[in-house]
Design a protein around this motif. Structure first.
Motif, PDB file in Angstrom:
ATOM      1  N   TYR A   1       0.726 -24.193  -2.799  1.00 16.50           N
ATOM      2  CA  TYR A   1      -0.596 -24.661  -3.236  1.00 16.50           C
ATOM      3  C   TYR A   1      -0.896 -26.053  -2.682  1.00 16.50           C
ATOM      4  CZ  TYR A   1      -1.696 -21.067  -6.791  1.00 16.50           C
ATOM      5  OH  TYR A   1      -2.037 -19.901  -7.448  1.00 16.50           O
ATOM      6  N   ALA A   2       0.100 -26.941  -2.760  1.00 17.50           N
ATOM      7  CA  ALA A   2      -0.105 -28.312  -2.294  1.00 17.50           C
ATOM      8  C   ALA A   2      -0.406 -28.345  -0.798  1.00 17.50           C
ATOM      9  CB  ALA A   2       1.132 -29.157  -2.606  1.00 17.50           C
TER      10      ALA A   2
ATOM     11  N   ILE B   1     -12.080 -29.705  -4.150  1.00 14.96           N
ATOM     12  CA  ILE B   1     -10.625 -29.741  -3.975  1.00 14.96           C
ATOM     13  C   ILE B   1      -9.951 -30.221  -5.259  1.00 14.96           C
ATOM     14  CG2 ILE B   1      -8.728 -30.906  -2.772  1.00 14.96           C
ATOM     15  CD1 ILE B   1      -9.962 -28.894  -0.959  1.00 14.96           C
ATOM     16  N   ALA B   2     -10.531 -31.239  -5.895  1.00 15.03           N
ATOM     17  CA  ALA B   2      -9.965 -31.770  -7.133  1.00 15.03           C
ATOM     18  C   ALA B   2     -10.009 -30.730  -8.251  1.00 15.03           C
ATOM     19  CB  ALA B   2     -10.726 -33.031  -7.554  1.00 15.03           C
ATOM     20  N   VAL B   3     -11.124 -29.998  -8.362  1.00 14.78           N
ATOM     21  CA  VAL B   3     -11.228 -28.945  -9.387  1.00 14.78           C
ATOM     22  C   VAL B   3     -10.215 -27.837  -9.104  1.00 14.78           C
ATOM     23  CG1 VAL B   3     -12.744 -27.206 -10.400  1.00 14.78           C
ATOM     24  CG2 VAL B   3     -13.652 -29.474  -9.844  1.00 14.78           C
ATOM     25  N   ALA B   4     -10.042 -27.498  -7.825  1.00 15.38           N
ATOM     26  CA  ALA B   4      -9.048 -26.487  -7.456  1.00 15.38           C
ATOM     27  C   ALA B   4      -7.638 -26.957  -7.805  1.00 15.38           C
ATOM     28  CB  ALA B   4      -9.152 -26.174  -5.964  1.00 15.38           C
ATOM     29  N   ALA B   5      -7.370 -28.243  -7.605  1.00 13.17           N
ATOM     30  CA  ALA B   5      -6.051 -28.798  -7.939  1.00 13.17           C
ATOM     31  C   ALA B   5      -5.794 -28.714  -9.444  1.00 13.17           C
ATOM     32  CB  ALA B   5      -5.961 -30.242  -7.461  1.00 13.17           C
ATOM     33  N   ALA B   6      -6.841 -28.922 -10.244  1.00 12.00           N
ATOM     34  CA  ALA B   6      -6.694 -28.784 -11.697  1.00 12.00           C
ATOM     35  C   ALA B   6      -6.340 -27.348 -12.064  1.00 12.00           C
ATOM     36  CB  ALA B   6      -7.985 -29.221 -12.392  1.00 12.00           C
ATOM     37  N   GLN B   7      -6.914 -26.389 -11.354  1.00 13.88           N
ATOM     38  CA  GLN B   7      -6.572 -24.984 -11.592  1.00 13.88           C
ATOM     39  C   GLN B   7      -5.116 -24.712 -11.248  1.00 13.88           C
ATOM     40  OE1 GLN B   7      -9.517 -22.055 -10.136  1.00 13.88           O
ATOM     41  NE2 GLN B   7     -10.946 -23.753  -9.891  1.00 13.88           N
ATOM     42  N   VAL B   8      -4.613 -25.369 -10.204  1.00 15.91           N
ATOM     43  CA  VAL B   8      -3.207 -25.194  -9.817  1.00 15.91           C
ATOM     44  C   VAL B   8      -2.284 -25.676 -10.941  1.00 15.91           C
ATOM     45  CG1 VAL B   8      -1.414 -26.027  -8.249  1.00 15.91           C
ATOM     46  CG2 VAL B   8      -3.624 -25.270  -7.338  1.00 15.91           C
ATOM     47  N   VAL B   9      -2.649 -26.779 -11.585  1.00 14.56           N
ATOM     48  CA  VAL B   9      -1.858 -27.272 -12.724  1.00 14.56           C
ATOM     49  C   VAL B   9      -1.813 -26.221 -13.826  1.00 14.56           C
ATOM     50  CG1 VAL B   9      -1.703 -29.034 -14.530  1.00 14.56           C
ATOM     51  CG2 VAL B   9      -2.351 -29.690 -12.192  1.00 14.56           C
ATOM     52  N   TRP B  10      -2.963 -25.575 -14.069  1.00 15.80           N
ATOM     53  CA  TRP B  10      -3.003 -24.507 -15.067  1.00 15.80           C
ATOM     54  C   TRP B  10      -2.119 -23.332 -14.650  1.00 15.80           C
ATOM     55  CZ3 TRP B  10      -6.577 -19.926 -14.853  1.00 15.80           C
ATOM     56  CH2 TRP B  10      -6.471 -19.150 -16.001  1.00 15.80           C
ATOM     57  N   HIS B  11      -2.124 -23.020 -13.369  1.00 13.29           N
ATOM     58  CA  HIS B  11      -1.276 -21.937 -12.874  1.00 13.29           C
ATOM     59  C   HIS B  11       0.199 -22.251 -13.102  1.00 13.29           C
ATOM     60  CE1 HIS B  11      -4.020 -19.271 -10.298  1.00 13.29           C
ATOM     61  NE2 HIS B  11      -4.785 -20.014 -11.064  1.00 13.29           N
ATOM     62  N   TYR B  12       0.558 -23.510 -12.926  1.00 19.47           N
ATOM     63  CA  TYR B  12       1.947 -23.899 -13.185  1.00 19.47           C
ATOM     64  C   TYR B  12       2.336 -23.584 -14.627  1.00 19.47           C
ATOM     65  CZ  TYR B  12       5.994 -26.745 -14.290  1.00 19.47           C
ATOM     66  OH  TYR B  12       7.219 -27.164 -14.724  1.00 19.47           O
ATOM     67  N   ARG B  13       1.437 -23.858 -15.548  1.00 21.20           N
ATOM     68  CA  ARG B  13       1.730 -23.587 -16.951  1.00 21.20           C
ATOM     69  C   ARG B  13       1.866 -22.086 -17.200  1.00 21.20           C
ATOM     70  NH1 ARG B  13      -2.018 -26.957 -20.957  1.00 21.20           N
ATOM     71  NH2 ARG B  13      -0.446 -26.090 -22.377  1.00 21.20           N
ATOM     72  N   LEU B  14       1.140 -21.286 -16.425  1.00 13.94           N
ATOM     73  CA  LEU B  14       1.223 -19.832 -16.587  1.00 13.94           C
ATOM     74  C   LEU B  14       2.531 -19.259 -16.043  1.00 13.94           C
ATOM     75  CD1 LEU B  14      -2.416 -18.736 -15.585  1.00 13.94           C
ATOM     76  CD2 LEU B  14      -1.412 -18.644 -17.879  1.00 13.94           C
ATOM     77  N   ILE B  15       3.041 -19.814 -14.947  1.00  8.80           N
ATOM     78  CA  ILE B  15       4.193 -19.200 -14.270  1.00  8.80           C
ATOM     79  C   ILE B  15       5.525 -19.884 -14.548  1.00  8.80           C
ATOM     80  CG2 ILE B  15       2.671 -18.455 -12.412  1.00  8.80           C
ATOM     81  CD1 ILE B  15       4.043 -20.545 -10.609  1.00  8.80           C
ATOM     82  N   LYS B  16       5.507 -21.045 -15.179  1.00  8.84           N
ATOM     83  CA  LYS B  16       6.749 -21.829 -15.299  1.00  8.84           C
ATOM     84  C   LYS B  16       7.846 -21.098 -16.068  1.00  8.84           C
ATOM     85  CE  LYS B  16       5.061 -24.561 -19.256  1.00  8.84           C
ATOM     86  NZ  LYS B  16       6.044 -24.088 -20.273  1.00  8.84           N
ATOM     87  N   ASP B  17       7.462 -20.228 -17.010  1.00  6.91           N
ATOM     88  CA  ASP B  17       8.463 -19.464 -17.770  1.00  6.91           C
ATOM     89  C   ASP B  17       8.768 -18.114 -17.143  1.00  6.91           C
ATOM     90  OD1 ASP B  17       8.711 -21.484 -19.713  1.00  6.91           O
ATOM     91  OD2 ASP B  17       6.934 -20.741 -20.755  1.00  6.91           O
ATOM     92  N   ARG B  18       8.067 -17.793 -16.039  1.00  8.60           N
ATOM     93  CA  ARG B  18       8.322 -16.583 -15.244  1.00  8.60           C
ATOM     94  C   ARG B  18       8.108 -15.283 -16.035  1.00  8.60           C
ATOM     95  NH1 ARG B  18      12.190 -20.346 -13.792  1.00  8.60           N
ATOM     96  NH2 ARG B  18      12.252 -20.870 -11.550  1.00  8.60           N
TER      97      ARG B  18
END
Length: 311
Positions: A239-240, A263-280
């Protein structure tokens, strides 16, 4: 695993008609797939045209994207039918379950691809030439899972080929020479393709994380398995790389502050995605994949608004 070892069900047994089965085969009720192709393609179309590209090209690339993604589903399900029956999420797909024959699926896929090609014929020589390369990559992807450690990279090329085609359709002519093709597709278009490839690696690795346990059993290769315990870090890295390179290329191509806000709004969505996938979890990873089209939509809207304000 329930349903995996059962006999294939006939259409009559499932109570489903042919149209319903064909719509299921091309994932008609799951538009996220073609939206993932559409937004970067339309962004490239607006950039190449420096604004509104006209109704003709908008219709060609929108319908062409939907048709080719649908054709790709047909080819993918035929190629993966022996694998899919061992995966809970895919065991009841029409070809895998036997409700649609291999011949039917290939005929449907060929018809959809032909319709897409007829649309391409209304553009110009460089776009037509690139469509053949795009088709070859799309056909190759399902088989890459047998030999490539990260087949998602092949998918990334297939899902990004609309970008150089958009530039070719906008900037090209009916000259079939190699020089004309090179002139119609600047290096920036290929750079955008490579940048978009990182986005595909990100969201399709999320998708592969859903089926990790099944994929280990059946022995296919995916980026989630290749990355192992670094899968979440890998997704965030992809993503980065995507957002950084897409932003740099956008600025180089004349986009400005509104685009950077996107780009900044998209980056905020990426942070949300991290929260969704971090526990796999399967649910979290699958939701992250399905919601990715909003990231692409954000960047498309930012591109359109930026160019509109400049005009």
């Amino acid at each position: 695993m329930a349903g995996v070892n059962s006999e294939p069900l006939s259409p009559a047994a499932t109570g489903r008609n042919r149209l319903s089965l064909y719509l299921d085969l091309i994932r008609w009720n799951r538009p996220a797939g073609w939206l993932l192709l559409l937004w970067p393609t339309l962004s490239a179309l607006w950039i190449a045209a420096d604004g509104w590209p006209g109704w003709h090209l908008l219709i060609v690339f929108t319908l062409g994207t939907i048709l080719m993604r649908s054709a790709g589903c047909c080819v993918n399900d035929v190629a993966d039918r022996d694998f899919d029956r061992h995966v809970k999420r895919t065991a009841q797909r029409p070809v895998t379950s036997g409700a649609v024959s291999v011949k039917e699926a290939l005929l449907l896929g060929a018809t959809l691809a032909l319709l897409a090609f007829l649309l391409v014929l209304t553009t110009n020589a460089p776009t037509i030439a690139l469509s053949f390369a795009a088709l070859l990559v799309a056909i190759a992807y399902p088989y890459a899972k047998r030999v490539v450690a990260m087949p998602q990279a092949v998918l990334g090329v297939a899902f990004s080929f609309g970008i150089p085609m958009a530039f070719a359709a906008t900037l090209g002519s009916n000259d079939w020479s190699w020089q004309a093709l090179r002139g119609a597709v600047p290096l920036a278009a290929w750079a955008l393709l490579i940048s978009n490839l990182f986005w595909v690696l990100a969201y399709d690795t999320e998708y592969a994380m859903v089926d990790r346990d099944d994929d280990i059993k059946i022995g296919i290769k995916t980026s989630a398995l290749t990355l192992g315990r670094w899968d979440v870090a890998g997704v965030m890295g992809f993503y980065a790389l995507f957002l950084a390179s897409w932003a740099a290329l956008g600025l180089q191509l004349g986009l400005g502050r509104v685009f950077l806000l996107g780009i900044a709004v998209a980056a905020a969505q990426v942070v949300w995605h991290y929260r969704l996938i971090k526990d796999r979890t399967r649910e979290g990873c699958f939701r992250a994949f399905r919601e990715n089209h909003w990231l692409g939509f954000t960047l498309f809207v930012a591109t359109v608004l930026d160019l509109s304000l400049q005009g």
